[in-house]
Design a protein around this motif. Structure first.
Motif, short mmCIF file in Angstrom:
data_model
loop_
_atom_site.label_atom_id
_atom_site.label_comp_id
_atom_site.label_asym_id
_atom_site.label_seq_id
_atom_site.Cartn_x
_atom_site.Cartn_y
_atom_site.Cartn_z
N MET A 135 0.82 -1.20 0.00
CA MET A 135 0.00 0.00 0.00
C MET A 135 0.86 1.26 0.00
SD MET A 135 -3.31 -0.69 2.37
CE MET A 135 -2.57 -1.37 3.83
N ASP A 136 2.16 1.11 0.17
CA ASP A 136 3.05 2.26 0.28
C ASP A 136 3.68 2.69 -1.03
OD1 ASP A 136 2.62 2.30 3.06
OD2 ASP A 136 4.12 0.72 3.31
N TYR A 137 3.88 1.75 -1.94
CA TYR A 137 4.59 2.03 -3.19
C TYR A 137 3.95 1.31 -4.36
CZ TYR A 137 8.32 3.58 -0.10
OH TYR A 137 9.03 4.24 0.86
N PHE A 138 4.26 1.80 -5.55
CA PHE A 138 4.01 1.07 -6.78
C PHE A 138 5.23 1.29 -7.66
CE2 PHE A 138 2.37 5.27 -7.86
CZ PHE A 138 2.75 5.46 -9.18
N GLU A 139 5.34 0.48 -8.69
CA GLU A 139 6.48 0.60 -9.60
C GLU A 139 6.00 0.77 -11.02
OE1 GLU A 139 9.81 -2.15 -7.32
OE2 GLU A 139 8.60 -3.08 -8.88
#
Length: 187
Positions: A135-139
């Motif tokens: 829930m903190d990052y995406f790439e």
């Protein structure tokens, strides 16, 4: 307990794969500022912006026909669900953005399908979402296509077929021998 047992569980990260194509990509070098070699990580609360303004956009398209901010992608979690997705918004006042045949005007937005083609001007971008848990990052992982996306992915052509027309191939086959056809069968 071993350090292996005490280690935190690794979360998978949602990754948006984007394959870019433009017919003049080699002559005009419009993709020279994009990083095709590795995945780029973004915070979940950041909006990914694509356009020619290097001060505002994380993904720069070096072409005067591209708007300062052409479009943006916002990562989000669907309501009452653990599923993540992206919404795409057209940020160009001059150019329509087409997402899988849905035309978006300025400031229009829609959910990005898990696999789709994004078009504006002569640009084609194949977008594919690889699901993750974080829930903190995406790439993002950018790729470069050598042939048009529609040709590479063998997408059907969008030529209209008249309702009441009879194919000329039926006439030529009638003289040889009778042919049985199923009206529900697609060619």
């Amino acid at each position: 307990m071993s350090s292996f047992e005490e280690a935190e569980t690794e979360e998978t990260v949602t990754c948006l794969h984007m394959t870019f194509y433009h017919p003049c990509r080699e002559d005009k070098m419009m993709f020279r500022c994009l990083n095709f070699s590795k995945r780029q990580q973004m915070r979940a609360d950041e909006t990914a912006k694509f356009g020619r303004d290097t001060n505002v956009c994380q993904y720069n398209l070096m072409d005067t026909r591209v708007s300062r901010i052409q479009f943006s992608l916002q990562f989000y979690r669907k309501l009452n669900s653990s599923e993540f997705s992206f919404e795409i918004k057209n940020m160009s006042k001059k150019t329509k953005l087409i997402v899988d045949q849905t035309e978006l005007g300025y400031l229009n937005k829609i959910d990005l399908p898990w696999k789709c083609i994004i078009c504006f001007g002569d640009y084609q971008i194949l977008a594919e979402i690889e699901e993750g848990e974080s829930m903190d990052y995406f790439e993002t992982h950018l790729h470069l296509a050598q042939v048009p996306i529609s040709q590479e992915k063998c997408l059907p052509s969008l030529q209209p077929v008249p309702e009441n027309s009879i194919s000329s191939s039926l006439f030529s086959s009638q003289s040889k021998s009778p042919m049985e056809t199923d009206e529900n069968e697609s060619c």
